[in-house]
Scaffold this motif. Structure first.
Motif, PDB file in Angstrom:
ATOM      1  N   TYR A 161     -78.303-100.949 -33.306  1.00 42.32           N
ATOM      2  CA  TYR A 161     -77.300-101.957 -33.640  1.00 42.32           C
ATOM      3  C   TYR A 161     -75.985-101.530 -32.992  1.00 42.32           C
ATOM      4  CZ  TYR A 161     -73.876-104.705 -36.212  1.00 42.32           C
ATOM      5  OH  TYR A 161     -72.845-105.565 -36.528  1.00 42.32           O
ATOM      6  N   MET A 219     -70.054-105.626 -31.031  1.00 48.23           N
ATOM      7  CA  MET A 219     -69.302-105.916 -29.832  1.00 48.23           C
ATOM      8  C   MET A 219     -68.092-106.777 -30.215  1.00 48.23           C
ATOM      9  SD  MET A 219     -71.058-104.217 -27.583  1.00 48.23           S
ATOM     10  CE  MET A 219     -70.547-104.830 -25.969  1.00 48.23           C
ATOM     11  N   TYR A 237     -69.709-110.579 -31.480  1.00 49.44           N
ATOM     12  CA  TYR A 237     -71.165-110.606 -31.660  1.00 49.44           C
ATOM     13  C   TYR A 237     -71.665-109.173 -31.802  1.00 49.44           C
ATOM     14  CZ  TYR A 237     -71.171-109.407 -26.673  1.00 49.44           C
ATOM     15  OH  TYR A 237     -70.948-108.797 -25.462  1.00 49.44           O
ATOM     16  N   SER A 238     -72.938-109.038 -32.117  1.00 51.32           N
ATOM     17  CA  SER A 238     -73.571-107.732 -32.220  1.00 51.32           C
ATOM     18  C   SER A 238     -74.860-107.718 -31.401  1.00 51.32           C
ATOM     19  CB  SER A 238     -73.914-107.393 -33.677  1.00 51.32           C
ATOM     20  OG  SER A 238     -72.777-107.401 -34.498  1.00 51.32           O
ATOM     21  N   PHE A 239     -75.225-106.530 -30.908  1.00 54.80           N
ATOM     22  CA  PHE A 239     -76.538-106.327 -30.310  1.00 54.80           C
ATOM     23  C   PHE A 239     -77.465-105.716 -31.353  1.00 54.80           C
ATOM     24  CE2 PHE A 239     -74.327-105.811 -26.013  1.00 54.80           C
ATOM     25  CZ  PHE A 239     -74.724-107.067 -25.575  1.00 54.80           C
ATOM     26  N   THR A 261     -81.627-104.289 -31.544  1.00 60.85           N
ATOM     27  CA  THR A 261     -82.724-103.937 -30.636  1.00 60.85           C
ATOM     28  C   THR A 261     -84.000-103.600 -31.390  1.00 60.85           C
ATOM     29  OG1 THR A 261     -82.151-101.583 -30.575  1.00 60.85           O
ATOM     30  CG2 THR A 261     -81.061-103.018 -28.981  1.00 60.85           C
ATOM     31  N   LYS A 265     -78.896-110.813 -29.213  1.00 61.86           N
ATOM     32  CA  LYS A 265     -77.469-111.019 -29.422  1.00 61.86           C
ATOM     33  C   LYS A 265     -77.264-111.845 -30.688  1.00 61.86           C
ATOM     34  CE  LYS A 265     -73.347-113.011 -27.183  1.00 61.86           C
ATOM     35  NZ  LYS A 265     -72.855-113.777 -25.994  1.00 61.86           N
ATOM     36  N   ASN A 310     -74.678-113.760 -32.754  1.00 57.95           N
ATOM     37  CA  ASN A 310     -73.343-114.365 -32.756  1.00 57.95           C
ATOM     38  C   ASN A 310     -72.885-114.584 -34.192  1.00 57.95           C
ATOM     39  OD1 ASN A 310     -72.830-115.082 -29.766  1.00 57.95           O
ATOM     40  ND2 ASN A 310     -74.888-115.875 -30.118  1.00 57.95           N
ATOM     41  N   ILE A 332     -78.846-116.156 -33.402  1.00 57.67           N
ATOM     42  CA  ILE A 332     -79.406-114.996 -32.731  1.00 57.67           C
ATOM     43  C   ILE A 332     -80.249-115.449 -31.554  1.00 57.67           C
ATOM     44  CG2 ILE A 332     -81.451-114.843 -34.234  1.00 57.67           C
ATOM     45  CD1 ILE A 332     -81.032-111.729 -34.073  1.00 57.67           C
ATOM     46  N   LEU A 359     -82.214-111.548 -25.407  1.00 52.75           N
ATOM     47  CA  LEU A 359     -81.666-111.329 -24.072  1.00 52.75           C
ATOM     48  C   LEU A 359     -82.649-110.654 -23.132  1.00 52.75           C
ATOM     49  CD1 LEU A 359     -78.076-110.083 -25.009  1.00 52.75           C
ATOM     50  CD2 LEU A 359     -78.801-112.414 -24.479  1.00 52.75           C
ATOM     51  N   SER A 408     -72.388 -99.730 -24.435  1.00 54.88           N
ATOM     52  CA  SER A 408     -71.764-100.296 -23.239  1.00 54.88           C
ATOM     53  C   SER A 408     -70.599 -99.427 -22.778  1.00 54.88           C
ATOM     54  CB  SER A 408     -71.267-101.723 -23.507  1.00 54.88           C
ATOM     55  OG  SER A 408     -70.265-101.720 -24.511  1.00 54.88           O
ATOM     56  N   TYR A 435     -74.766-101.275 -19.332  1.00 54.62           N
ATOM     57  CA  TYR A 435     -75.428-100.983 -20.598  1.00 54.62           C
ATOM     58  C   TYR A 435     -76.371 -99.798 -20.427  1.00 54.62           C
ATOM     59  CZ  TYR A 435     -73.653-105.540 -21.935  1.00 54.62           C
ATOM     60  OH  TYR A 435     -72.837-106.604 -22.205  1.00 54.62           O
TER      61      TYR A 435
END
Length: 335
Positions: free
Chosen positions: A174, A177, A180-182, A184, A191, A193, A203, A206, A216, A227
């Motif tokens: 996690y 950003m 938004y957040s990433f 995985t 992503k 939002n 969501i 990507l 990043s 990244y």
């Protein structure tokens, strides 16, 4: 660049770390992933140690409540990844140490965040469960959920919590950003939002390659983020991608149990820092988008790292889990 270890302490299975600088006080905080303490070190008093809690642990994530010395943390994320009794607690600074309140039970939540709302007061809440249920540690048949809602700090509870219409297997990473957040997992990078301008959570996927963690930084100084991603669950591969997630480079040598990951400015440019918990167990500075690296420390097996600044100088804070060492390194950019 030179890294010099200026402080170390022992904490069995040290894992989650955080720096809190507010209200005229300045602390580094570290917690264990086992039933061990959480410690806070006073950066204005020669790393004087305070015990935040003595023996609960199982802490994967700690999040500071902005402009305070209070924070939220997961506990009881054990044994291993089989954690039905995981909970979130609030630690409130009382002027000397911290008072604890249990916010609630959050089974299998590995990463979470509270995000200040862009309009109005209060916080959005994101909770990512590594699984939804488990028969045993190795059972991944019931994928994790992404829980969203709000955190009410006055009531000290999560409200309006609900799961998004998505399931992510082995959701480990996690990264917050800007807007938004990433998130995985096995299915790739997603992503998330945040709700802004009256819009709901959204969501989107990507990438489709298994990713454990992401950070990043503009490591090649082209004005755009690159990244760094750990591929596979805890590795064993590293990838650097451009701002559109096109691969630039991928590691040749394996980095088993890749875990510690950070990116940002050190001195006058940006770098990545990476460490892995098996094999060589090295901690490295990544200096280019082709994964050129400099050794920071070896055979330490770091779980999490961050860089902070104090009195005009930068330092690296590392939970060197495999040797049960809490460490601070002074950074000399001219060395």
């Amino acid at each position: 660049m030179k890294f010099s270890k200026i402080f170390k302490d022992q904490l069995d299975h040290c894992y989650a770390i955080m720096r809190m600088n507010a209200k005229g006080r300045d602390f580094l905080v570290v917690a264990s992933e086992e039933a061990q303490p959480c410690y806070a070190y006073d950066l204005d008093n020669d790393f004087a140690r305070t015990t935040v809690w003595p023996n609960v642990g199982g802490t994967m994530t700690m999040v500071q409540i902005p402009d305070t010395l209070n924070f939220l943390a997961t506990q009881r994320f054990y044994p291993g990844f089989n954690s039905p009794n995981c909970r979130i607690v609030k630690e409130t600074w009382n002027g000397k140490d911290w008072d604890q309140k249990i916010i609630g039970e959050f089974p299998y939540v590995h990463r979470f965040d509270i995000i200040p709302k862009q309009s109005g007061k209060g916080y959005w809440y994101v909770g990512c469960s590594i699984a939804n249920s488990k028969k045993d540690v190795d059972d991944w048949s019931d994928p994790g959920k992404v829980w969203v809602g709000e955190y009410d700090d006055e009531q000290e509870k999560i409200i309006n919590q609900h799961a998004l219409d998505i399931r992510i297997t082995k959701n480990h990473g996690y990264k917050r950003m800007n807007g938004y957040s990433f998130i995985t997992g096995v299915e790739g990078i997603f992503k998330l939002n945040w709700p802004v301008d009256g819009k709901d959570w959204k969501i989107e996927q990507l990438t489709d390659y298994e990713t454990s963690d992401i950070f990043s930084a503009d490591v090649n100084q082209d004005g755009k983020n690159e990244y760094l991603t750990i591929e596979g669950f805890h590795g064993p591969d590293l990838r650097i991608s451009d701002s559109e997630f096109n691969q630039i480079s991928r590691s040749d040598a394996k980095t088993p149990f890749g875990h510690a990951i950070w990116g940002g400015r050190i001195g006058n440019r940006e770098y990545f820092i990476f460490g892995w918990r098996a094999g060589k167990q090295d901690l490295e500075l990544i200096t280019s988008d082709h994964l050129d690296s400099q050794l920071i420390d070896e055979k330490v097996g770091p779980s999490n790292v961050l860089v902070y600044e104090k009195n005009g100088r930068q330092y690296l804070f590392s939970a060197n889990r495999e040797v049960s060492e809490v460490a601070v390194y002074a950074i000399d950019t001219e060395g």
